[in-house]
Design a protein around this motif. Structure first.
Motif, mmCIF file in Angstrom:
data_model
loop_
_atom_site.group_PDB
_atom_site.id
_atom_site.type_symbol
_atom_site.label_atom_id
_atom_site.label_comp_id
_atom_site.label_asym_id
_atom_site.label_seq_id
_atom_site.Cartn_x
_atom_site.Cartn_y
_atom_site.Cartn_z
ATOM 1 N N UNK A 1 3.742 35.688 -48.709
ATOM 2 C CA UNK A 1 2.888 34.215 -48.849
ATOM 3 C C UNK A 1 1.631 34.832 -49.377
ATOM 4 N N UNK A 2 1.465 35.109 -50.475
ATOM 5 C CA UNK A 2 0.171 35.643 -51.011
ATOM 6 C C UNK A 2 -1.005 34.881 -50.820
ATOM 7 N N UNK A 3 -0.862 33.453 -50.674
ATOM 8 C CA UNK A 3 -2.079 32.799 -50.287
ATOM 9 C C UNK A 3 -2.492 32.733 -48.589
ATOM 10 N N UNK A 4 -1.810 33.605 -48.266
ATOM 11 C CA UNK A 4 -2.377 33.745 -46.795
ATOM 12 C C UNK A 4 -2.703 35.268 -46.805
ATOM 13 N N UNK A 5 -2.947 36.110 -47.678
ATOM 14 C CA UNK A 5 -3.402 37.376 -47.823
ATOM 15 C C UNK A 5 -4.136 37.830 -46.919
ATOM 16 N N UNK A 6 -5.262 37.161 -46.448
ATOM 17 C CA UNK A 6 -6.117 38.082 -45.408
ATOM 18 C C UNK A 6 -5.361 38.016 -43.923
ATOM 19 N N UNK A 7 -4.498 37.186 -43.903
ATOM 20 C CA UNK A 7 -4.141 36.754 -42.623
ATOM 21 C C UNK A 7 -2.914 38.160 -42.134
ATOM 22 N N UNK B 1 -12.881 30.967 -44.379
ATOM 23 C CA UNK B 1 -13.402 32.147 -43.853
ATOM 24 C C UNK B 1 -13.461 31.886 -42.335
ATOM 25 N N UNK B 2 -13.872 30.621 -41.699
ATOM 26 C CA UNK B 2 -14.002 30.480 -40.309
ATOM 27 C C UNK B 2 -12.536 30.758 -39.689
ATOM 28 N N UNK B 3 -11.543 30.349 -40.398
ATOM 29 C CA UNK B 3 -10.076 30.302 -39.688
ATOM 30 C C UNK B 3 -9.460 31.662 -39.876
ATOM 31 N N UNK B 4 -9.867 32.347 -40.864
ATOM 32 C CA UNK B 4 -9.598 34.100 -40.816
ATOM 33 C C UNK B 4 -10.221 34.606 -39.734
ATOM 34 N N UNK B 5 -11.344 34.443 -39.527
ATOM 35 C CA UNK B 5 -12.145 34.902 -38.638
ATOM 36 C C UNK B 5 -11.626 34.644 -36.957
ATOM 37 N N UNK B 6 -11.165 33.181 -36.748
ATOM 38 C CA UNK B 6 -10.642 32.937 -35.743
ATOM 39 C C UNK B 6 -9.112 33.816 -35.233
ATOM 40 N N UNK B 7 -8.367 33.686 -36.621
ATOM 41 C CA UNK B 7 -7.136 34.446 -36.396
ATOM 42 C C UNK B 7 -7.505 36.026 -36.028
#
Length: 369
Positions: free
Chosen positions: A86-92, A118-124
């Motif tokens: 799922x490319x839309x979640x690339x950074x995950x 950006x905040x959600x990526x950092x949380x994950x």
């Protein structure tokens, strides 16, 4: 030398020059495509990507994003080659070692709630799944730094289903909304969601064989409670209900009976926020001891903890989750939500509010398959 011969030589020279020029042009065109592709390949190789991953990255047009962000992980290398990527979640994929549909849904829910990507990526990046789901229940945080630090600090104690934090993130009875799924078995009632003056459509009194005199339940909960109680009796375990439906008016009277609002809030929900008003909540004791305080130590409680979900009930306020529910562990309060949902809540280990806001919340149209 004749003019004819001269003309032939000039023509051959012109042809050679034309062919040379054409070759130069072709080489230039090829270089326009090949050199950037070579540079891209080398840049992806330098990040650590395998040849198979590089082919997939180019096919999915992700090369520029990965190179600009300097993103790489072994997990990303593996997953980008799959059709399910799922490319839309690339950074995950960069920060996680494994991802499933629950993770993607949680990401979406947090974004829908108002957190930046950006905040959600950092949380994950910093927290695990069970540290993230309480954020669905809490008011949005202006800064997540203190929450992250609090979770990390308490990881040693937050095992075996417990979740304790030093900070207070719940803020009950603020930003109150109407209880969703009213008139459904899955209705959500919390200090944040109010039933107002709701009355269940159909209430059925339990017989004294199963309950204290005057205890009523909504029809679906009534039938399930009878079936569950009979199943327990076959194992020589006996419970009976001491509290079922309580109206808004009666909850108001109970709330007002305490000396102050602070004392009342410490002992009972505010009117409109009580599970008992749904008719789907039941408080039970074991027939031998008839003690709420000792119920947690009974075989009846052990059985309910392991099997109540098979009949559509959950322990509404489980042990070690008061930081999320706002209520201390209440082993004797059961809530009917239906067999499918109860089984999923039981298997997830989440509180009902976390489960609801993740999987059942229509505002984000997310549902668990």
């Amino acid at each position: 030398m004749s003019d004819v011969v001269k003309k032939k030589k000039i023509k051959r020279a012109l042809n050679r020059r034309f062919l040379a020029l054409l070759c130069i042009i072709l080489l230039a065109i090829i270089s326009l495509f090949k050199i950037p592709d070579f540079i891209t390949t080398r840049a992806l190789e330098d990040l650590g990507f395998s040849s198979g991953a590089i082919r997939a990255i180019k096919h999915k047009n992700l090369d520029r994003q990965l190179i600009d962000g300097q993103y790489y992980s072994a997990y990303l290398d593996q997953e980008v080659q799959k059709d399910s990527f799922k490319s839309e979640y690339l950074e995950l994929y960069v920060w996680e070692e494994s991802l499933g549909d629950d993770d993607f849904l949680l990401y979406d829910r947090l974004v829908e709630k108002g957190y930046s990507e950006d905040a959600v990526i950092n949380l994950f990046k910093e927290l695990n799944f069970n540290e993230l789901t309480p954020l669905l229940v809490y008011d949005n945080l202006d800064s997540t730094a203190n929450y992250i630090a609090d979770c990390i600090k308490n990881r040693a104690t937050n095992i075996n289903g417990y979740f304790h934090l030093d900070g207070d993130y719940l803020h009950p009875y603020t930003q109150i909304a109407d209880a969703p799924n009213l008139n459904e078995d899955t209705v959500l009632v919390t200090p944040k969601y109010s039933l107002n003056d709701y009355i269940p459509q159909k209430l059925v009194p339990l017989s004294v064989e199963y309950a204290a005199d005057g205890v009523e339940l909504a029809n679906s909960a009534y039938s399930a409670f009878i079936t569950m109680s009979d199943a327990m009796n076959e194992s020589d375990l006996y419970i009976y209900a001491v509290t079922g439906y309580r109206s808004y008016t009666d909850q108001q009277a109970l709330y007002d009976s305490y000396g102050s609002q602070e004392e009342a809030d410490a002992n009972t929900p505010r009117p409109g926020h009580s599970e008992t008003q749904t008719g789907l909540s039941v408080v039970v004791v074991d027939s031998a001891n008839e003690s709420l305080a000792n119920f947690v130590n009974t075989s009846e409680y052990t059985w309910l903890k392991d099997h109540a979900h098979e009949y559509g009930f959950i322990i509404r306020y489980p042990e070690g989750k008061s930081s999320i529910t706002g209520y201390e562990f209440t082993p004797y309060q059961l809530r009917y939500v239906g067999t499918d949902v109860a089984a999923s809540v039981y298997e997830s280990g989440l509180t009902y509010e976390e489960y609801y806001l993740l999987y059942l919340n229509d505002n984000g149209s997310g549902n668990q398959d």
